[in-house]
Design an enzyme around this catalytic site. Structure first.
Site, PDB file in Angstrom:
ATOM      1  N   ASP A  98       0.795  -1.304  -0.031  1.00 40.34           N
ATOM      2  CA  ASP A  98      -0.157   0.018   0.031  1.00 40.34           C
ATOM      3  C   ASP A  98       0.868   1.165   0.171  1.00 40.34           C
ATOM      4  O   ASP A  98       0.194   2.231   0.506  1.00 40.34           O
ATOM      5  CB  ASP A  98      -0.787   0.014   1.107  1.00 40.34           C
ATOM      6  CG  ASP A  98      -0.218  -0.015   2.645  1.00 40.34           C
ATOM      7  OD1 ASP A  98       1.078   0.104   2.468  1.00 40.34           O
ATOM      8  OD2 ASP A  98      -0.717  -0.265   3.505  1.00 40.34           O
ATOM      9  N   GLU A 120       0.199  -9.075  -1.428  1.00 39.32           N
ATOM     10  CA  GLU A 120      -0.495  -8.444  -0.206  1.00 39.32           C
ATOM     11  C   GLU A 120      -1.806  -7.627  -0.566  1.00 39.32           C
ATOM     12  O   GLU A 120      -2.067  -6.463  -0.031  1.00 39.32           O
ATOM     13  CB  GLU A 120       0.283  -7.675   0.697  1.00 39.32           C
ATOM     14  CG  GLU A 120      -0.014  -7.533   2.019  1.00 39.32           C
ATOM     15  CD  GLU A 120       1.002  -6.935   3.088  1.00 39.32           C
ATOM     16  OE1 GLU A 120       1.023  -5.412   2.940  1.00 39.32           O
ATOM     17  OE2 GLU A 120       1.763  -7.453   3.801  1.00 39.32           O
ATOM     18  N   GLU A 134      -2.409   5.042   2.896  1.00 40.41           N
ATOM     19  CA  GLU A 134      -2.074   3.656   2.238  1.00 40.41           C
ATOM     20  C   GLU A 134      -3.644   2.703   2.091  1.00 40.41           C
ATOM     21  O   GLU A 134      -3.551   1.977   0.990  1.00 40.41           O
ATOM     22  CB  GLU A 134      -1.470   2.769   3.397  1.00 40.41           C
ATOM     23  CG  GLU A 134      -0.044   3.189   3.624  1.00 40.41           C
ATOM     24  CD  GLU A 134       0.392   4.406   4.778  1.00 40.41           C
ATOM     25  OE1 GLU A 134      -0.683   4.979   5.120  1.00 40.41           O
ATOM     26  OE2 GLU A 134       1.202   4.835   4.602  1.00 40.41           O
ATOM     27  N   HIS A 210       5.307   4.946  13.313  1.00 43.67           N
ATOM     28  CA  HIS A 210       5.758   5.910  12.241  1.00 43.67           C
ATOM     29  C   HIS A 210       4.606   6.566  11.289  1.00 43.67           C
ATOM     30  O   HIS A 210       4.782   7.362  10.293  1.00 43.67           O
ATOM     31  CB  HIS A 210       6.764   5.185  11.137  1.00 43.67           C
ATOM     32  CG  HIS A 210       6.196   4.019  10.622  1.00 43.67           C
ATOM     33  ND1 HIS A 210       5.360   4.392   9.171  1.00 43.67           N
ATOM     34  CD2 HIS A 210       5.910   2.791  10.604  1.00 43.67           C
ATOM     35  CE1 HIS A 210       4.935   3.175   9.069  1.00 43.67           C
ATOM     36  NE2 HIS A 210       5.242   2.245   9.736  1.00 43.67           N
ATOM     37  N   ARG A 212       1.604   8.095   9.230  1.00 37.47           N
ATOM     38  CA  ARG A 212       1.474   9.477   8.882  1.00 37.47           C
ATOM     39  C   ARG A 212       0.092   9.881   9.596  1.00 37.47           C
ATOM     40  O   ARG A 212       0.141  11.154  10.357  1.00 37.47           O
ATOM     41  CB  ARG A 212       1.160   9.773   7.423  1.00 37.47           C
ATOM     42  CG  ARG A 212       2.684   9.924   6.871  1.00 37.47           C
ATOM     43  CD  ARG A 212       2.402  10.166   5.350  1.00 37.47           C
ATOM     44  NE  ARG A 212       3.686   9.944   4.670  1.00 37.47           N
ATOM     45  CZ  ARG A 212       4.398  11.057   4.142  1.00 37.47           C
ATOM     46  NH1 ARG A 212       3.959  12.207   4.088  1.00 37.47           N
ATOM     47  NH2 ARG A 212       5.680  10.790   3.454  1.00 37.47           N
ATOM     48  N   HIS A 243      12.104   5.584  13.721  1.00 39.80           N
ATOM     49  CA  HIS A 243      11.931   5.594  12.211  1.00 39.80           C
ATOM     50  C   HIS A 243      12.854   6.873  11.631  1.00 39.80           C
ATOM     51  O   HIS A 243      12.792   7.782  12.549  1.00 39.80           O
ATOM     52  CB  HIS A 243      10.402   5.674  11.694  1.00 39.80           C
ATOM     53  CG  HIS A 243      10.274   5.631  10.391  1.00 39.80           C
ATOM     54  ND1 HIS A 243      10.249   6.505   9.530  1.00 39.80           N
ATOM     55  CD2 HIS A 243       9.597   4.488   9.697  1.00 39.80           C
ATOM     56  CE1 HIS A 243       9.955   6.207   8.162  1.00 39.80           C
ATOM     57  NE2 HIS A 243       9.406   5.066   8.336  1.00 39.80           N
TER      58      HIS A 243
END
Ligand code: UD1
Ligand code: UDP
Length: 381
Positions: A98, A120, A134, A210, A212, A243
């Protein structure tokens, strides 16, 4: 046709980890010519994975910039892919998951009418803004792809419900194939920051964050809950490989920088990360990959997000979604740290995500499409 030319594209850390065993499987088959193209979306976090799995990269678009925006990743990938596709003319392009690399590479292949295989495929939260961007990337790839490799039955059902075009295969997740190659009881850590952990005396809480959609207040809440936990429990050690996103780094350093028994460390290479997960007590994360890996290793996972596109391990009882409020995260982690019963109820190795044969099934399916072999059977959990 005596060989199928398959191009594998990836750009971020999780894509590389999950595509690496697939590249190796493709290279193993004599009816396949495998071409590897990376966008370099994650420059530093990607390169050690390429090295550790011994992947030969044929094309590197090297697109990463500090603080890159989603439009930058997408536009640079589409324009970067164009001459690569023109030159190599693959029969199929494989993308993973994604990320913006995956979406943009799929679109670039579609523009050249090259069939896309989506590894996936079919995970959904139903909320277009979580995970962001995503969920939308993954949905858009489902529209483009002609072969859909779903890790689980319920992922495949999502795609059937949406009446996507093309063939759907249930393969298991390739991350389980990767785990089989990295985790070993005799593994020795080599990073200084891990060498001084006494796993018999300290309960290690392994943390990553991490996403967003967690930037800002949610990420601050997560860090503050960790701070509260570190002060409340003198026998825990919080190990947090941070990250490389500047937003994440600044927040982690500001809130956790000087807290005792909190180790803010550089991202770990995948072999150390997987073995640390195997030896830790508890995982707290907003990562997708860790939600699949930790259950396979029998580690309870607290997901610091509002929802998950990976409900299988929640149903199996080894993952709990605890949201992004400071008090709730503290309370749910405390419950597991205080109660042996609550802990052991969650600490069961379950593997709804695969049996380590996902890559074999995916390559068999591609060979089936091009008339080389039988259609593979589905992964059954
Ligand atoms: C990306 C994916 C996300 C995935 C995550 C895995 C998108 C939109 N998001 O998010 O799905 O879960 O990767 O980690 O594709 N940086 C470096 N060096 C690196 C990697 C990152 O410096 O090796 C810094 C850069 O400043 C970069 C920033 O991190 O601009 C953010 O990276 P980016 O790939 O844009 O987003 P992620 O949040 O990592
Ligand atoms: N990982 C790693 N080193 C780290 C943190 C994570 O090797 O310091 C691995 C982790 O085991 C998993 C993958 O990276 O295989 C997950 O990547 P990430 O959390 O960045 O992305 P997501 O899975 O959320 O898309």
């Amino acid at each position: 046709m005596d060989k199928v030319k398959v191009m594998v594209v990836f750009g971020t850390r999780p894509e590389a980890i999950k595509m690496a065993p697939l590249v190796l499987e493709l290279k193993n088959r004599e009816q396949v010519e495998c071409i590897v193209c990376t966008t370099g979306q994650h420059r530093q976090m990607l390169d050690p994975i390429i090295e550790i799995f011994g992947l030969d990269v044929d094309f590197d678009l090297n697109i990463m910039e500090p603080d890159q925006t989603l439009s930058m990743i997408t536009s640079k990938t589409i324009t970067g892919m164009e001459p690569v596709l023109e030159k190599t003319k693959p029969d199929m392009v494989l993308v993973h998951g994604d990320t913006s690399t995956a979406f943009a590479a799929a679109l670039a292949a579609f523009y050249r009418k090259i069939p896309v295989g989506h590894v996936e495929a079919g995970l959904r939260t139903g909320n277009r803004y979580s995970p962001y961007p995503e969920e939308m990337n993954r949905r858009l790839i489902s529209e483009i792809a002609e072969m859909h490799f779903s890790p689980t039955k319920s992922n495949a059902e999502n795609l059937r419900r949406e009446s996507v075009t093309g063939d759907i295969f249930i393969t298991g997740n390739t991350v389980i194939d990767a785990l089989h190659t990295t985790v070993s009881k005799s593994f020795r850590f080599y990073s200084d920051c891990l060498l001084d952990i006494d796993f018999d005396r300290e309960r290690v809480l392994l943390v990553t964050a991490h996403r967003r959609e967690n930037y800002g207040r949610p990420l601050e809440n997560i860090m503050n809950a960790l701070r509260d936990l570190a002060y409340a429990y003198p026998d825990i050690r919080i190990v947090y490989p941070v990250h490389m996103s500047p937003v994440v780094r600044d927040t982690a350093e500001r809130i956790l920088g000087n807290v005792p028994r909190v180790s803010l460390i550089e991202p770990l290479n995948v072999d150390e990360m997987h073995n640390l997960m195997d030896r830790c007590h508890l995982v707290l994360t907003d990562s997708g990959g860790l939600q699949e890996e930790a259950p396979a290793l029998g580690k309870p996972v607290l997901v610091v997000r509002r929802e998950t596109e990976r409900p299988e391990a929640v149903e199996a009882g080894t993952v709990k979604v605890c949201g992004v409020e400071r008090e709730t995260i503290f309370r749910m982690a405390s419950e597991l740290l205080d109660s042996e019963e609550a802990y052991s109820q969650m600490a069961n190795a379950v593997n709804p995500y695969g049996d380590g044969k996902a890559c074999r099934r995916i390559v068999d399916a591609i060979l089936w499409r091009f008339g080389f072999s039988e259609r593979p059977g589905d992964f059954m959990h």
